[in-house]
Design a protein around this motif. Structure first.
Motif, PDB file in Angstrom:
ATOM      1  N   ARG A 375       0.859  -1.193   0.000  1.00  0.00           N
ATOM      2  CA  ARG A 375       0.000   0.000   0.000  1.00  0.00           C
ATOM      3  C   ARG A 375       0.892   1.239   0.000  1.00  0.00           C
ATOM      4  N   LEU A 398      -3.132  -4.687  -3.274  1.00  0.00           N
ATOM      5  CA  LEU A 398      -2.396  -3.583  -3.882  1.00  0.00           C
ATOM      6  C   LEU A 398      -3.231  -2.315  -3.811  1.00  0.00           C
ATOM      7  N   THR A 411      -2.105   0.288 -17.214  1.00  0.00           N
ATOM      8  CA  THR A 411      -2.022  -0.123 -15.808  1.00  0.00           C
ATOM      9  C   THR A 411      -2.797  -1.412 -15.572  1.00  0.00           C
ATOM     10  N   LEU A 415      -1.463  -5.135 -14.387  1.00  0.00           N
ATOM     11  CA  LEU A 415      -1.975  -5.787 -13.180  1.00  0.00           C
ATOM     12  C   LEU A 415      -2.681  -7.097 -13.504  1.00  0.00           C
ATOM     13  N   SER A 418      -0.901 -10.282 -12.733  1.00  0.00           N
ATOM     14  CA  SER A 418      -0.659 -10.681 -11.341  1.00  0.00           C
ATOM     15  C   SER A 418      -1.820 -11.562 -10.885  1.00  0.00           C
ATOM     16  N   LEU A 421      -3.653 -11.448  -7.246  1.00  0.00           N
ATOM     17  CA  LEU A 421      -4.311 -10.257  -6.704  1.00  0.00           C
ATOM     18  C   LEU A 421      -5.774 -10.539  -6.355  1.00  0.00           C
ATOM     19  N   THR A 423      -7.301  -7.891  -4.187  1.00  0.00           N
ATOM     20  CA  THR A 423      -7.788  -6.556  -3.828  1.00  0.00           C
ATOM     21  C   THR A 423      -6.956  -5.506  -4.556  1.00  0.00           C
ATOM     22  N   ILE A 424      -7.651  -4.600  -5.275  1.00  0.00           N
ATOM     23  CA  ILE A 424      -6.969  -3.523  -5.995  1.00  0.00           C
ATOM     24  C   ILE A 424      -7.671  -2.206  -5.717  1.00  0.00           C
ATOM     25  N   ILE A 426      -7.124   1.636  -6.966  1.00  0.00           N
ATOM     26  CA  ILE A 426      -6.364   2.544  -7.842  1.00  0.00           C
ATOM     27  C   ILE A 426      -7.160   3.823  -8.106  1.00  0.00           C
ATOM     28  N   PHE A 444      -7.116 -11.233 -13.734  1.00  0.00           N
ATOM     29  CA  PHE A 444      -7.896 -10.937 -12.520  1.00  0.00           C
ATOM     30  C   PHE A 444      -8.803 -12.106 -12.113  1.00  0.00           C
ATOM     31  N   LEU A 447      -9.734 -11.819  -8.354  1.00  0.00           N
ATOM     32  CA  LEU A 447     -10.029 -10.498  -7.798  1.00  0.00           C
ATOM     33  C   LEU A 447     -11.368 -10.493  -7.063  1.00  0.00           C
ATOM     34  N   LEU A 450     -12.425  -4.424  -6.237  1.00  0.00           N
ATOM     35  CA  LEU A 450     -11.867  -3.523  -7.255  1.00  0.00           C
ATOM     36  C   LEU A 450     -12.422  -2.127  -7.014  1.00  0.00           C
TER      37      LEU A 450
END
Length: 711
Positions: A375, A398, A411, A415, A418, A421, A423-424, A426, A444, A447, A450
């Motif tokens: 973070r 992230l 972006t 991502l 990954s 992941l 939790t994102i 942005i 994702f 995920l 978001l």
């Protein structure tokens, strides 16, 4: 505690053949049972229980108590262990248990016991381990009489009860063998007790967190030459850390978060055996000393929510065992690249939310292959997200909120690679860019959360979101998205929190929203596992509990038209429903009254007509309610839940009447009040607009301020 039990059993080593001989003699001798006194003392415990967890079937007066459930005896048939944890026991603890003169271990933890802790147990001449944690015991702990001889107690665990008052000082005087004390999660008051380590030279563990201790940390710590853990977080302690504390070089875990402690950390470097240092949520200031690098064993460094400042010392790179580095909500500044993350191969959690770091995100971070949570939100970094973030194969959480990032398409492409992941965050980036479409985005698979809020993104809801089959929470509020909500929204079978507020969506509210499985089910939403706590703020409620979140449908401040579908009654799981500030019309459907889990309902600033459905009185959990600024008419129900809300919940509906508003139903005064001149209406409209503008600015300001602590 288990190690103590094992050592206790083996403290009188007996050669193998000698042991065999003892057993042979014992088995050949006539069967003996426990004494009548011990049996009677145990039956007194049973008599004091209103719920005995089935013990009655085993604890019978005509049987040997050494064979009872939870009871163990020595070879000479004396009761040594009473272990009745997790039995669902209710009632009180009998003081007659003090008559068990050979009792070594007493464990009634994780039950529902009430009343006090009998002084007879603390005064026992035999008990080594006393554990009554996780019960409902009340009252204070009595001071032991001055004539009490030295007691052999080694472990005392009274945590997670309802004890109050001051902690008795005489315990230290007679418990000369005490090794560990856990009194956490109670309501003890007064000065924090410090052990007289001169009296108890083997003392190693003091756990006092989650109480109401106040004042300075008292003296006496320097005598504790074997102390390994000191935990007193979540109290009201104040002042500076005493110099004596820095002389306890055996300390491995120092945890004092959520207090009012202040000062600087210069002396902390003497504690070279520290593994955990948690001083978060206090009022410490100054910088992290360069000598921090001397703490070679340090694994957790938590200094969050203080007033610390300055640049991070490069010597922090010498703490090569670091697993967690939490510096969020401080005033640290300078280049973050001073830390060489190549030397921190064990780092799993890095949280520097809300500081004043500048420059670029250091590339060496992407060498921390064990990193699970990163973070960096609300700092002053510049530059773009590096493709090397794909090296973080374990990254689950992230947050890159408000870092002046651009090129949302690239972006998300980065991502998407990954795979781990979940939790994102942005948001507050990519200002005035366009939401990318299907062909550009993939990945994702795992995920769950978001958040791309406050980005002023244009475009429509992209189809690639429909591929996020594990998505549970979607935050797209405060963008400039347009068009209707597509029907594929119902294919997100795990989605339970949807915030599309403050956009420009059009069309009718689709019936597809009424088919969302998680919103239809009244079962608790699946817990969101997160490496770091999640913080969200709505205009009404702030949720700070990690893991469990409410089921929410927020479509407020858009351009939706038409009526609310009657199928809204299917969304039995909803806790918050916000349809405010749209162009909805027609009647408020009675089916909303079947959403009995609702805690918030906002239908304000639309064009609803007719009367208020009486079924809304069935919403017994409703704590916030707003139907202001519509064209509703008739009387407001005088009984039930709706009668508990202030007149502001009904403002802007001149045809409404009721006891809680100016326009009282059926009175001559109401009739005269209903004939209002155009001038009066005009003045009210002007006032409403002015008030609304003021309120809107206030909410916006709150969100801007509180947003510093999101993600």
């Amino acid at each position: 505690m288990k190690s103590l039990n094992r050592s206790q059993r083996s403290r009188f080593p007996i050669p193998f053949f000698g042991l065999a001989l003892v057993l042979l003699v014992f088995l050949a001798s006539p069967t003996r049972s426990c004494t009548e006194q011990e049996k009677s003392s145990l039956l007194q415990l049973l008599a004091g229980l209103s719920q005995d967890g089935g013990l009655t079937a085993s604890w019978r007066s005509n049987t040997d108590c050494c064979r009872w459930e939870g009871i163990s005896c020595s070879l000479n048939r004396m009761v040594t262990d009473v272990v009745l944890a997790y039995r669902g026991l209710e009632g009180s603890i009998s003081p007659f248990l003090g008559n068990l003169t050979s009792l070594l271990r007493f464990d009634l933890s994780h039950n529902l016991l009430s009343g006090g802790l009998p002084l007879e147990l603390l005064q026992s001449s035999s008990i080594l381990v006393l554990d009554v944690s996780f019960n409902r015991l009340t009252g204070g702990l009595s001071e032991l009489p001055s004539s009490t001889p030295v007691r052999p107690l080694q472990v005392l665990n009274i945590s997670s009860n309802l004890f109050t008052g001051r902690f008795p000082s005489t315990i230290w005087e007679v418990m000369k063998s005490l090794v560990a004390l856990n009194a956490s999660t109670n309501s003890f008051t007064g000065q924090m007790p410090t052990m007289s380590c001169v009296s108890a030279p083997s003392f190693a563990v003091l756990e006092l967190s989650f109480n109401k201790f106040s004042g300075n940390i008292p003296p006496g710590l320097s005598n504790c030459s074997l102390l390994k853990l000191l935990s007193a977080g979540n109290n009201h302690l104040s002042g500076t850390l005493p110099d004596e504390l820095f002389k306890v070089t055996t300390l491995e875990h120092l945890s004092l978060p959520f207090n009012w402690l202040e000062g600087e950390l210069k002396g902390i470097i003497n504690l070279t055996n520290l593994v955990t240092l948690d001083l978060g949520k206090n009022e410490f200031r100054g910088n992290i000393p360069e000598s921090i690098g001397e703490l070679k064993k340090l694994e957790e460094l938590l200094l969050d929510h203080n007033s610390m400042s300055g640049e991070l010392p490069s010597a922090l790179s010498n703490c090569t065992n670091l697993v967690t580095l939490d510096l969020k909500v401080n005033h640290f500044n300078g280049e973050f690249t001073k830390i060489n993350f190549l030397s921190l191969p064990n780092l799993k959690i890095l949280d520097i939310l809300s500081n004043d770091f500048t420059g670029t995100i250091p590339e060496s971070i992407y060498s921390c292959s064990k990193l699970t949570a990163l973070r960096l939100s609300f700092n002053h970094f510049h530059g773009q997200l590096s493709e090397k973030i794909g090296n973080l194969k374990s990254l689950s959480f992230l947050a890159l909120v408000n870092l002046s990032l651009t090129n949302i398409t690239r972006t998300l492409q980065i991502l998407g690679s990954s795979r781990s992941l979940t939790t994102i965050f942005i948001g507050f980036n990519f200002l005035h860019e366009t939401m990318p479409e299907d062909d550009n985005i993939g990945g994702f698979e795992n995920l769950q959360v978001l958040s791309m809020n406050y980005c002023s993104l244009s475009g429509t809801l992209p189809g690639w979101l429909s591929k996020l089959t594990k998505l549970g929470m979607l935050f797209l509020q405060s963008n400039q998205l347009t068009g209707p909500i597509p029907d594929w929204i119902s294919s997100l079978k795990l989605l339970f929190y949807l915030d599309l507020s403050n956009n420009s969506f059009t069309g009718e509210i689709p019936t597809a929203l009424m088919e969302m499985p998680m919103l239809k089910s009244d079962k608790t939403a699946p817990k969101i596992f997160s490496e770091l706590p999640l913080y969200f703020f709505s205009p009404f409620v702030e949720y700070l509990k990690p893991g469990a979140f409410p089921k929410v449908l927020n479509l407020g401040i858009n351009n939706f038209t038409g009526v609310i579908p009657e199928e809204i009654g299917q969304l039995q799981g909803l806790l918050l429903l916000n349809l405010s500030s749209n162009k909805l019309s027609g009647e408020i459907p009675q089916q909303i009254g079947t959403l009995t889990n609702l805690q918030l309902l906002d239908l304000s600033s639309n064009h609803f007509t007719s009367t208020i459905p009486a079924t809304l009185n069935n919403l017994h959990f409703l704590s916030k309610f707003n139907i202001s600024n519509n064209d509703l008419e008739g009387s407001i129900p005088t009984a039930g839940q709706l009668s508990t809300f202030p007149d502001s919940s009904f403002d802007g509906n001149p045809k409404l009447c009721g006891l809680m508003i100016v326009n009282h139903c059926g009175s001559a005064e109401a009739a005269s009040e209903s004939i209002i001149s155009r001038e009066q209406i005009g003045s009210k409209v002007i006032f409403a607009i002015a008030f609304g503008a003021f309120f809107g600015v206030g909410v916006l300001y709150d969100q801007m301020v509180l947003a510093r602590y999101f993600g």
